[in-house]
Every structure is written in structure tokens, then in C-alpha cells.
Design a protein around this motif. Structure first.
Motif, PDB file in Angstrom:
ATOM      1  N   GLU A 218       0.848  -1.197   0.000  1.00 47.71           N
ATOM      2  CA  GLU A 218       0.000   0.000   0.000  1.00 47.71           C
ATOM      3  C   GLU A 218       0.880   1.242   0.000  1.00 47.71           C
ATOM      4  O   GLU A 218       2.020   1.224   0.478  1.00 47.71           O
ATOM      5  CB  GLU A 218      -0.887   0.038   1.239  1.00 47.71           C
ATOM      6  CG  GLU A 218      -1.958  -1.031   1.275  1.00 47.71           C
ATOM      7  CD  GLU A 218      -2.752  -1.038   2.553  1.00 47.71           C
ATOM      8  OE1 GLU A 218      -3.855  -1.611   2.538  1.00 47.71           O
ATOM      9  OE2 GLU A 218      -2.272  -0.486   3.572  1.00 47.71           O
ATOM     10  N   VAL A 219       0.329   2.301  -0.528  1.00 47.12           N
ATOM     11  CA  VAL A 219       0.892   3.636  -0.337  1.00 47.12           C
ATOM     12  C   VAL A 219      -0.039   4.359   0.632  1.00 47.12           C
ATOM     13  O   VAL A 219      -1.258   4.411   0.419  1.00 47.12           O
ATOM     14  CB  VAL A 219       1.012   4.410  -1.655  1.00 47.12           C
ATOM     15  CG1 VAL A 219       1.478   5.843  -1.395  1.00 47.12           C
ATOM     16  CG2 VAL A 219       1.993   3.702  -2.593  1.00 47.12           C
ATOM     17  N   ILE A 220       0.541   4.861   1.709  1.00 47.90           N
ATOM     18  CA  ILE A 220      -0.234   5.531   2.750  1.00 47.90           C
ATOM     19  C   ILE A 220       0.126   7.009   2.775  1.00 47.90           C
ATOM     20  O   ILE A 220       1.315   7.369   2.841  1.00 47.90           O
ATOM     21  CB  ILE A 220       0.034   4.888   4.127  1.00 47.90           C
ATOM     22  CG1 ILE A 220      -0.500   3.450   4.147  1.00 47.90           C
ATOM     23  CG2 ILE A 220      -0.585   5.713   5.255  1.00 47.90           C
ATOM     24  CD1 ILE A 220      -0.220   2.711   5.438  1.00 47.90           C
ATOM     25  N   GLN A 221      -0.888   7.832   2.701  1.00 48.54           N
ATOM     26  CA  GLN A 221      -0.707   9.271   2.844  1.00 48.54           C
ATOM     27  C   GLN A 221      -0.759   9.615   4.323  1.00 48.54           C
ATOM     28  O   GLN A 221      -1.755   9.346   4.998  1.00 48.54           O
ATOM     29  CB  GLN A 221      -1.806  10.026   2.094  1.00 48.54           C
ATOM     30  CG  GLN A 221      -1.671  11.543   2.147  1.00 48.54           C
ATOM     31  CD  GLN A 221      -0.462  12.042   1.375  1.00 48.54           C
ATOM     32  OE1 GLN A 221      -0.322  11.776   0.185  1.00 48.54           O
ATOM     33  NE2 GLN A 221       0.426  12.759   2.063  1.00 48.54           N
ATOM     34  N   LEU A 222       0.321  10.181   4.840  1.00 48.28           N
ATOM     35  CA  LEU A 222       0.383  10.548   6.246  1.00 48.28           C
ATOM     36  C   LEU A 222      -0.187  11.947   6.452  1.00 48.28           C
ATOM     37  O   LEU A 222      -0.177  12.775   5.539  1.00 48.28           O
ATOM     38  CB  LEU A 222       1.824  10.500   6.745  1.00 48.28           C
ATOM     39  CG  LEU A 222       2.485   9.116   6.776  1.00 48.28           C
ATOM     40  CD1 LEU A 222       3.946   9.251   7.169  1.00 48.28           C
ATOM     41  CD2 LEU A 222       1.761   8.190   7.736  1.00 48.28           C
ATOM     42  N   VAL A 292       4.483  -0.767  14.147  1.00 47.24           N
ATOM     43  CA  VAL A 292       4.090  -0.348  12.804  1.00 47.24           C
ATOM     44  C   VAL A 292       2.911   0.619  12.876  1.00 47.24           C
ATOM     45  O   VAL A 292       2.879   1.645  12.175  1.00 47.24           O
ATOM     46  CB  VAL A 292       3.737  -1.566  11.933  1.00 47.24           C
ATOM     47  CG1 VAL A 292       3.291  -1.135  10.544  1.00 47.24           C
ATOM     48  CG2 VAL A 292       4.920  -2.517  11.847  1.00 47.24           C
ATOM     49  N   ALA A 293       1.948   0.312  13.729  1.00 45.99           N
ATOM     50  CA  ALA A 293       0.754   1.157  13.847  1.00 45.99           C
ATOM     51  C   ALA A 293       1.116   2.581  14.252  1.00 45.99           C
ATOM     52  O   ALA A 293       0.474   3.546  13.812  1.00 45.99           O
ATOM     53  CB  ALA A 293      -0.219   0.549  14.849  1.00 45.99           C
ATOM     54  N   ASP A 294       2.147   2.728  15.075  1.00 44.34           N
ATOM     55  CA  ASP A 294       2.552   4.076  15.490  1.00 44.34           C
ATOM     56  C   ASP A 294       3.154   4.860  14.324  1.00 44.34           C
ATOM     57  O   ASP A 294       2.960   6.083  14.218  1.00 44.34           O
ATOM     58  CB  ASP A 294       3.562   3.966  16.641  1.00 44.34           C
ATOM     59  CG  ASP A 294       3.955   5.324  17.192  1.00 44.34           C
ATOM     60  OD1 ASP A 294       3.069   6.045  17.686  1.00 44.34           O
ATOM     61  OD2 ASP A 294       5.150   5.672  17.112  1.00 44.34           O
ATOM     62  N   ILE A 295       3.861   4.168  13.439  1.00 43.18           N
ATOM     63  CA  ILE A 295       4.472   4.845  12.287  1.00 43.18           C
ATOM     64  C   ILE A 295       3.411   5.341  11.313  1.00 43.18           C
ATOM     65  O   ILE A 295       3.520   6.430  10.749  1.00 43.18           O
ATOM     66  CB  ILE A 295       5.455   3.891  11.576  1.00 43.18           C
ATOM     67  CG1 ILE A 295       6.629   3.564  12.494  1.00 43.18           C
ATOM     68  CG2 ILE A 295       5.948   4.480  10.260  1.00 43.18           C
ATOM     69  CD1 ILE A 295       7.573   2.510  11.941  1.00 43.18           C
ATOM     70  N   ILE A 296       2.350   4.545  11.122  1.00 42.50           N
ATOM     71  CA  ILE A 296       1.346   4.875  10.103  1.00 42.50           C
ATOM     72  C   ILE A 296       0.117   5.553  10.696  1.00 42.50           C
ATOM     73  O   ILE A 296      -0.834   5.872   9.960  1.00 42.50           O
ATOM     74  CB  ILE A 296       0.917   3.622   9.328  1.00 42.50           C
ATOM     75  CG1 ILE A 296       0.230   2.608  10.242  1.00 42.50           C
ATOM     76  CG2 ILE A 296       2.121   3.000   8.629  1.00 42.50           C
ATOM     77  CD1 ILE A 296      -0.277   1.367   9.520  1.00 42.50           C
ATOM     78  N   VAL A 301      -4.857   4.932   3.361  1.00 43.16           N
ATOM     79  CA  VAL A 301      -4.404   4.187   2.196  1.00 43.16           C
ATOM     80  C   VAL A 301      -4.921   4.873   0.932  1.00 43.16           C
ATOM     81  O   VAL A 301      -6.126   5.097   0.789  1.00 43.16           O
ATOM     82  CB  VAL A 301      -4.906   2.730   2.231  1.00 43.16           C
ATOM     83  CG1 VAL A 301      -4.396   1.971   1.011  1.00 43.16           C
ATOM     84  CG2 VAL A 301      -4.461   2.030   3.499  1.00 43.16           C
ATOM     85  N   VAL A 302      -4.003   5.192   0.021  1.00 47.31           N
ATOM     86  CA  VAL A 302      -4.407   5.837  -1.226  1.00 47.31           C
ATOM     87  C   VAL A 302      -4.279   4.912  -2.434  1.00 47.31           C
ATOM     88  O   VAL A 302      -4.878   5.178  -3.489  1.00 47.31           O
ATOM     89  CB  VAL A 302      -3.623   7.144  -1.469  1.00 47.31           C
ATOM     90  CG1 VAL A 302      -4.021   8.192  -0.450  1.00 47.31           C
ATOM     91  CG2 VAL A 302      -2.111   6.910  -1.433  1.00 47.31           C
ATOM     92  N   GLU A 303      -3.511   3.830  -2.302  1.00 47.06           N
ATOM     93  CA  GLU A 303      -3.452   2.840  -3.374  1.00 47.06           C
ATOM     94  C   GLU A 303      -2.949   1.525  -2.786  1.00 47.06           C
ATOM     95  O   GLU A 303      -2.141   1.508  -1.855  1.00 47.06           O
ATOM     96  CB  GLU A 303      -2.531   3.293  -4.508  1.00 47.06           C
ATOM     97  CG  GLU A 303      -2.654   2.445  -5.771  1.00 47.06           C
ATOM     98  CD  GLU A 303      -2.093   3.145  -7.001  1.00 47.06           C
ATOM     99  OE1 GLU A 303      -2.713   4.122  -7.461  1.00 47.06           O
ATOM    100  OE2 GLU A 303      -1.024   2.723  -7.494  1.00 47.06           O
ATOM    101  N   GLN A 304      -3.473   0.433  -3.335  1.00 44.88           N
ATOM    102  CA  GLN A 304      -3.056  -0.891  -2.889  1.00 44.88           C
ATOM    103  C   GLN A 304      -2.787  -1.764  -4.105  1.00 44.88           C
ATOM    104  O   GLN A 304      -3.392  -1.572  -5.164  1.00 44.88           O
ATOM    105  CB  GLN A 304      -4.146  -1.548  -2.023  1.00 44.88           C
ATOM    106  CG  GLN A 304      -3.707  -2.851  -1.371  1.00 44.88           C
ATOM    107  CD  GLN A 304      -4.835  -3.553  -0.639  1.00 44.88           C
ATOM    108  OE1 GLN A 304      -5.420  -4.497  -1.156  1.00 44.88           O
ATOM    109  NE2 GLN A 304      -5.138  -3.086   0.569  1.00 44.88           N
ATOM    110  N   GLY A 305      -1.875  -2.711  -3.962  1.00 48.15           N
ATOM    111  CA  GLY A 305      -1.575  -3.647  -5.042  1.00 48.15           C
ATOM    112  C   GLY A 305      -1.118  -4.977  -4.489  1.00 48.15           C
ATOM    113  O   GLY A 305      -0.788  -5.102  -3.304  1.00 48.15           O
ATOM    114  N   ALA A 306      -1.110  -5.986  -5.329  1.00 49.30           N
ATOM    115  CA  ALA A 306      -0.651  -7.322  -4.929  1.00 49.30           C
ATOM    116  C   ALA A 306       0.022  -7.991  -6.115  1.00 49.30           C
ATOM    117  O   ALA A 306      -0.387  -7.810  -7.261  1.00 49.30           O
ATOM    118  CB  ALA A 306      -1.820  -8.173  -4.431  1.00 49.30           C
TER     119      ALA A 306
END
Length: 555
Positions: A218-222, A292-296, A301-306
Motif C-alpha cells: 500500500e501507499v499511505i498518505q500521512l 508499525v501502527a505508530d508509524i502509520i 491508504v491511497v493505493e493498494q496492489g498485490a
């Protein structure tokens, strides 16, 4: 009724618009330009746009890119950030412990953190400007052979405008026969054409079985002002341990991207044994780990892929040269597994294939022997050096308990040889252990918020995956009775869990209790997990209509 098809001839045809195929195309035009040679090169890709099916971590080691285009930054190469340092953590269920020594394979300082979809789009534009005929939206459906049945002469693209039963609709367009003196297959991991080519020409004889990992990214926008990496000497993190533990290979990553975004992902090796395991659930549990939860935290989520990744290494590589054809990149199992990188070796393989193809064309000999310059170049290149060091890595990772670390340690100090060379391994489809009689599989109790933690169907939406609903299913289950009579009793139909897009839906007859699999092919990420992991080989992934599938732009 015989369908009339148009045919177009080229000198070189490249199937696949990822980094390996695009590097091949660019290198071909560079070499042709130096000699003033007229060269007709075509590249097709099943995505609607070049880059729309490209997904990776992605840390790009720059050596191949520097060789291909020393002035790539002046040409606008889209780099998210440059790695300034690495961090490596082991996760317990509640804690993160920094590993004091980062393995040498994973030293990434100076490498680029990139969006592979953006890099592929940029490379595609450069290739087109150089004269390559770029055809996005065309899916390779069939390998074409000469009368001898062993010489590749091109590929046939898929028909468009078919109804669910295969009937011609009013907008029917027959596929095109794209013919070439040399066809270069650059389909990525578990390429569907290479799979059929391998069977037809026995390309995998005396090779170890190819093995894979399924990665979800995923790409996450903070939120504005949240800058976890800005105060640290590192901007890439690799993590192992929770939630998979040490029994199954896999792990996560978090990379700094531009515009206050993070790239985050988790990979699960498909050698896992538990039929109840769900790689997507592993990803969500990884994201919910306190560290991990603290970092994000606060992100969206703005995009996801697999996608699956070829991790088997040198001993799994098929024969690379056939009459009229070459294999490059992920579909040739070319990947540096210990370093968790495949883009640079894929690009280099494409460049070497370009040199060998042009040499063979100049000599007028495009037989396997005439094209063998590709294999020889690869064996003498740094691709061989990198893959040779990791030749037993996947096998060691698949070991249990202390044996894993003994083998990995031995390989680390012996340049990859280790205790046993080569080490054997099982194909991913053969590793599942049957459930106890009468056992049930509970659905994950994961809570989703629709923003930072999204369910599978929301992930499909965020990948911009699109398929025409009224076309034949590109996912084939040739014998549904196997699902009912064998797979459900033994494994409770693991396809309903290992697919990250909810393509496979379990329906139970209320009277007989028999299982039936309902297909939702419009959800398909094109990751190929089902084609790899199904324990009965009863799922075949084929290309849908060209131009369909994910629409990645930033993963």
C-alpha cells in the motif's frame, strides 16, 4: 467458423512492459542507433497503460539503470527518495527489537526508493520516443510456433468483445498475430505464456521447482507534519517475525516516499503449510503491530496492489534461450532473493537479451544456439554473481527451527554454498498440510476502518482494478468436482483465503454440505497466487481482455 486475423511483422517483439521488457526495448534502440541500423521493435503490455500493472516494494539498486542511462536523473527518472540508511527489526506480538547487524545483502544506502508504476511509465515514454512501437492494452494469449512446433515466431493477442460463453458480441475484435524474428518474454513472475512455453519445450527439466512469495503493498498518505523518518538516519525498514513467526518465510517493509507518503508491504512465502493462513490477514495484522501502527497512525491508504515474486533463485531458472525466443526478468525466475530486490537484475537481463538478439539478427541465426549469447552474457555478468550467492537461500528459509539459522549462517559465510549445494525444495502447491477431519476455518476477526485498515474489496477498489463483467472468466477451474470432493474436505478450499482480492467465494449446499466455488474474476489483481498455490493444480490463470486489471499509478 475460422476467424481471420491481421498479422504484423517486427524484428523483435517484447511481451511485457515492466522494467525488464522496457530496459530491453531501450537498449535495442540504443544499439541500433549507434550503427544506424533500421530496427522494428514492438512491445505489448496487458495493462491499459504502461506501468498500470507494475507493483513492487520498491528499492531500486541503481547499477543497471546507471549502465542503461547514466543521465537518467536529467531525463526525469521519478525517484521518491534516496536511501540514506537501513533498519532491521524483529517483531514479537507486542515489541520491536532492532537487529544490531543488518545483513550485507540488505545494505541499501544510495539505492532509490521508487514507485515502480511511475518508473515503468517513464521508461515507456522514453522507449516510445526512441522509436519503439508501444502497444498497451494488448494481452499475449498464445505463443505462435513455426511448423516444427519448436520455433517461436511470435504471439497472438487475445480476442476482444467476447460474451460469457465465448460468443462474438457486436463489438468483437479478433486478436492479432504479432510475428517477429525474435520474441522476448518479459511477463513477470509466473508469466502465462512462459508457463505454456515451458511445458511445450521442456524448459524446466533438471531445475528445482520455482517458488514464490505473495506481496501486498500500500501507499499511505500521512497527515501533515507527521515525519517519522525525518529524525532518523534511516528511511527504509525491513521487519521479520510477527505475525508469521519463524516457521514460514516472509516479512514486511516500510519505505519513505515523497509528498509525506509511505510505501508499506508484507510478503508471505507460498511454501506455507497451514491451509487456514490468509496472506492478506497477515498484512493487516502486521500493520496493527504497535510499532508499525505508530508509524502509520493517522494515515490513509491511497493505493493498494498485490503481486507474486519469484524467489527460488539460480537453480530454478528455466532454459533461457529457445529457437526464436528469450526469457528475461521475473518470468525467468531472475531475482536476488537475499537482497529482496528484483528490478535491477530484471533490467540487466533485458539489456543483455537486447545485445544477444541484435547479435543473432546480424548473423542471421535466431536459433537457440544463435541466441545463446544471452545466456553466456548473463553467466559472465553481475546477475550471476548476485544470484549465485543466493542460490540456496529460499531453501534455507523454508527450514524449521534451528535448522533454518544453521543453513542461513553457513550460506552467509560460504558465499551461498552452505552445507548442502544444491538444496532441494518442494513446489509451493505441494506444501499444504490437510486439516484434521471435521475442522473448521474461522474467518479473520480483523476490524477495518475503511481508511488506514481496509478490507479486501476496498483494496481492490483502491487498486483501480477493472474487468468487463460479461466476458469469459480468465480464471479457469477445469474440474469443479475436485473443489467439492477433494479440496474442501482436505483443506477447506484455501483459494478463498490465499487470494488477496476475494475472487474465490465458498458456497455450501445447505442439504448436502457440498462445496462450490463461485468466481468473482472482476476482483482479480493478476497476482497469480491461485495459479501457484492451488494444491490440486485445478486453477489456471489466463489473461483477460487487454487493458483490464489493476490501474496502478503510485505503488
Amino acid at each position: 467458423m475460422t476467424t481471420e486475423r491481421e498479422s504484423i511483422e517486427f524484428d523483435v517483439l517484447i511481451v511485457g512492459g515492466g522494467p525488464a521488457g522496457l530496459a530491453c526495448a531501450i537498449r535495442l534502440m540504443q544499439l541500433a542507433g549507434k550503427t544506424g541500423r533500421e530496427l522494428e521493435v514492438a512491445l505489448i503490455d496487458k495493462g491499459a497503460e504502461i506501468g498500470s500493472h507494475a507493483v513492487s516494494g520498491a528499492i531500486l539498486k541503481t547499477n543497471a539503470l546507471n549502465e542503461l542511462m547514466p543521465d537518467h536523473m536529467e531525463k526525469g527518472c521519478p525517484v521518491e527518495s534516496v536511501v540514506r540508511g537501513d533498519a532491521f527489526y524483529y517483531l514479537t506480538p507486542v515489541k520491536a527489537m532492532a537487529v544490531p547487524v543488518v545483513p550485507r545483502y540488505m545494505h541499501n544506502s544510495g539505492c532509490y526508493i521508487v514507485s515502480l508504476s511511475r518508473v515503468a511509465q517513464w521508461m515507456g515514454q522514453l522507449a516510445e520516443e526512441m522509436g519503439v512501437n508501444i502497444f498497451p492494452g494488448f494481452a499475449g494469449k498464445e505463443v505462435l510456433y513455426a511448423e516444427d512446433g519448436r520455433t517461436v515466431v511470435g504471439i497472438r493477442t487475445g480476442d476482444k468483445g467476447l460474451g460469457k460463453a465465448g460468443e462474438h458480441k457486436s463489438n468483437f475484435e479478433p486478436g492479432i498475430d504479432l510475428l517477429a524474428k525474435v520474441t522476448i518474454f518479459a511477463e513477470g513472475a509466473r508469466g502465462s505464456l512462459v508457463k505454456t512455453l515451458g511445458k511445450a519445450l521442456d524448459l524446466y527439466r533438471d531445475r528445482l521447482p520455482a517458488v514464490y512469495e505473495t506481496g501486498i503493498k500500500e501507499v499511505i498518505q500521512l497527515p501533515e507534519g507527521k515525519t517519522f523518518f525525518s529524525g532518523n538516519s534511516f528511511n527504509d525498514i525491513h521487519l521479520m517475525g510477527y505475525p508469521l513467526g519463524l516457521g514460514t518465510p516472509g516479512g514486511g517493509f516500510i519505505y519513505e516516499m515523497s509528498d509525506n507518503r509511505l510505501g508499506i508491504g508484507y510478503l508471505t512465502a507460498l511454501c506455507y503449510e497451514d491451509p487456514a493462513l490468509d496472506p492478506y490477514d497477515m498484512f493487516i495484522r502486521f500493520k496493527r503491530h504497535p510499532f508499525v501502527a505508530d508509524i502509520i497512525k493517522g494515515g490513509k491508504v491511497v493505493e493498494q496492489g498485490a503481486r507474486t515474486v519469484s524467489t527460488g533463485g539460480y537453480y530454478t531458472m528455466p532454459r533461457l534461450c529457445v529457437n526464436g525466443g528469450l526469457l528475461v526478468g521475473g518470468c525467468a525466475e531472475i531475482h536476488n532473493a537475499p537482497a529482496l530486490k528484483g528490478i535491477h537484475v530484471g533490467m540487466k537481463s533485458g539489456m543483455l537479451a537486447a545485445e544477444a538478439a541484435l547479435e543473432a539478427l546480424d548473423k542471421g541465426d535466431v536459433t537457440a544456439s544463435g541466441l545463446d549469447g544471452y545466456r553466456r552474457r548473463l553467466e559472465q555478468s553481475w546477475i550471476k554473481s548476485e544470484m549465485w550467492e543466493g542460490r540456496n537461500f529460499a531453501q534455507a528459509l523454508a527450514k524449521k527451527g534451528i535448522a533454518k539459522f544453521i543453513h542461513l549462517g553457513a550460506q552467509y559465510v560460504t558465499g551461498g554454498r552452505g552445507i548442502i549445494d544444491p538444496m532441494n525444495m518442494e513446489a509451493d502447491a505441494e506444501t499444504l498440510q490437510p486439516l484434521p477431519t471435521g475442522a473448521t476455518v474461522e474467518a479473520p476477526k480483523t476490524k477495518y476502518d475503511g481508511g488506514l485498515y481496509v478490507d479486501k474489496l476496498t483494496g481492490v477498489y483502491l487498486s483501480k482494478t477493472m474487468h468487463r463483467e460479461d466476458q469469459p472468466s480468465h480464471l479457469i477451474i477445469p474440474d469443479p468436482q475436485i473443489c467439492s470432493n477433494q479440496c474442501y474436505p482436505a483443506f477447506r478450499c484455501p483459494c478463498t483465503r490465499f487470494c488477496p482480492g476475494n475472487v474465490y467465494e465458498l458456497e455450501l449446499d445447505p442439504i448436502s454440505g457440498k462445496a462450490h466455488i463461485k468466481l468473482n474474476p472482476s476482483n482479480c489483481f493478476h497476482c497469480k497466487t491461485c495459479d501457484i498455490k492451488d494444491p490440486y493444480g485445478n486453477i489456471t490463470w489466463t489473461c483477460p481482455e487487454g487493458g483490464e486489471g489493476p490501474g496502478y499509478t503510485i505503488v
